[in-house]
Enzyme design. Sequence first.
Site, short mmCIF file in Angstrom:
data_model
loop_
_atom_site.label_atom_id
_atom_site.label_comp_id
_atom_site.label_asym_id
_atom_site.label_seq_id
_atom_site.Cartn_x
_atom_site.Cartn_y
_atom_site.Cartn_z
N TYR A 188 0.43 14.21 0.07
CA TYR A 188 -0.10 14.91 1.24
C TYR A 188 0.03 16.42 1.08
O TYR A 188 0.26 17.14 2.05
CB TYR A 188 0.56 14.40 2.53
N CYS B 299 -3.36 34.14 8.83
CA CYS B 299 -3.21 34.79 10.13
C CYS B 299 -2.92 33.77 11.22
O CYS B 299 -3.75 33.51 12.09
CB CYS B 299 -4.47 35.59 10.45
N GLU B 300 -1.78 33.16 11.15
CA GLU B 300 -1.29 32.19 12.14
C GLU B 300 0.23 32.27 12.11
O GLU B 300 0.81 32.25 11.01
CB GLU B 300 -1.64 30.74 11.74
N ARG C 137 2.01 20.32 5.70
CA ARG C 137 3.01 19.44 6.33
C ARG C 137 4.03 20.19 7.20
O ARG C 137 4.35 19.73 8.30
CB ARG C 137 3.71 18.56 5.29
N GLU D 138 0.83 -1.21 0.00
CA GLU D 138 0.00 0.00 0.00
C GLU D 138 0.86 1.26 0.00
O GLU D 138 0.76 2.09 0.90
CB GLU D 138 -0.90 0.02 1.26
N GLY E 225 1.98 4.95 -0.63
CA GLY E 225 1.35 6.22 -0.96
C GLY E 225 2.41 7.22 -1.35
O GLY E 225 2.72 7.42 -2.53
C1 LIG Z 1 -1.57 6.29 4.78
C2 LIG Z 1 -1.61 4.82 4.61
C3 LIG Z 1 -0.76 4.20 3.70
C4 LIG Z 1 0.25 4.94 2.88
O1 LIG Z 1 1.25 5.49 3.65
P1 LIG Z 1 2.53 6.12 2.93
O2 LIG Z 1 3.41 6.49 4.02
O3 LIG Z 1 2.03 7.30 2.16
O4 LIG Z 1 3.08 5.06 2.04
C5 LIG Z 1 -0.87 2.84 3.53
N1 LIG Z 1 -1.77 2.12 4.25
C6 LIG Z 1 -2.58 2.69 5.15
C7 LIG Z 1 -3.53 1.84 5.91
C8 LIG Z 1 -2.53 4.06 5.36
O5 LIG Z 1 -3.34 4.60 6.28
#
Ligand SMILES: *Cc1c(COP(=O)(O)O)cnc(C)c1O
Length: 421
Positions: free
Chosen positions: A370, A342-343, A312, A273, A275
């Site tokens: 992100y 304004c922060e 971030r 998974e 991201g």
């Molecule tokens: C956010 C998330 C990811 C991806 O995380 P990365 O650090 O962007 O690779 C994978 N699995 C789950 C369950 C997540 O919540």
Amino acid sequence: MSAFAYRNGELHAEGVPLSDIAARYGTPCYVYSRAAFEAAFDEYSTAFAGTRHLICYAMKANSNLAVLDLFARLGCGFDIVSGGELARVLAVGGDPAKVVYSGVGKTEAEMEQALAAGIRCFNVESAAELDRLDAVAGRVGRRAPVSLRVNPDVDPHTHPYIATGLKESKFGIAYQDALALYRRAATLPNLDIRGVDMHIGSQITEVEPYREAATRILELVDALRAEGIALAHVDLGGGLGIRYRDEHPLRVAEYAQMVRSLFAGRSETLVFEPGRRLVGAGGILLTRVLYLKPGTPKGFAIVDAAMNDLVRPSLYDAWHPVDAVRPRTGDVHPWDIVGPICESGDFLARDRHLALAADDLIAIGAAGAYGLAMSSNYNSRPRACEVLVDERDTHLVRRRESVSDLFAHESVLPRDRAPIT
Ligand SMILES: *Cc1c(COP(=O)(O)O)cnc(C)c1O
């Protein structure tokens, strides 16, 4: 070669000068590189070539339809965390059979939607969710494919907000409870047990936490098999880091070597998974200097992007590279790169040594993950536009929001009652 590089004194996205993009689409603007996204996917998929695996892009990192479409065309699946994300996958013709659904708070409506779509697997994160899913599946006359997200209690050595696999985290099922919960799942009539899942955190740069966590997960898989509960897949989550500053992120090949050796001779399909790793390096936030406020020991460069565009730095104290699009010769000064919000927490970068003038364009690097996905309308600021560069072509893949978009969903009270005096 990086998708963002200097040519003739100007930073380009692939073959396009960033000043052309600013002139055409305005700032602030997210600029993505198709080649970078595809290269990142290719790195993952090459590393696991010859193994039975499925890469499910964790789309919360960047869920623009054009980005999803690119990955879907490459055969990528998706890790989703809401019904909204599932709708996005379906909108680009993504294959629901390649969708895994994570998240601690799935609603019944979201469960029904995902069952109707025929997703590959629910990554269940609590005993209560397991019962709810069984009931919902029974009600709609379907069997729900499930995997338990197990918390291996391993420290990924990352920022506390993005460490998710420690036992004090809200995510997943405690390792010591997992076996009992699988036994219970096996007795529930409307569930199909498919696999096990883990995700220990984000921006991880070492292989060891993964090895430790995956080893524990495999011990669980074997214990389950001994009881007659066979798992078809093992989902190792995402979390591989990228380079923001001086990190040495682990190479996917190195990670893959560890995984391959742990899984040698095993039959489970591997699910990943990723991201950030797929999209982080492939995007920048293009912004223009509005005003310079020189000062000692440092000055402020006030730019037209802010924490609502890229949160971030404010949220995680994250460091993003900052580069002038056309570096000028001249005196270098330390600047805090700040937005109009304004922060005091509204900064994109601090203490950067640059030669700047008003109207200069600046690129905030490694902003493909992100970035826009976490943006907001705070201070009634329309969200930035997103442009995807493909060699010499630019495509506006999300138009800049207008001010009327901002209150399109709002209304005021009727005028039929006199105000209380
Ligand atoms: C956010 C998330 C990811 C991806 O995380 P990365 O650090 O962007 O690779 C994978 N699995 C789950 C369950 C997540 O919540």
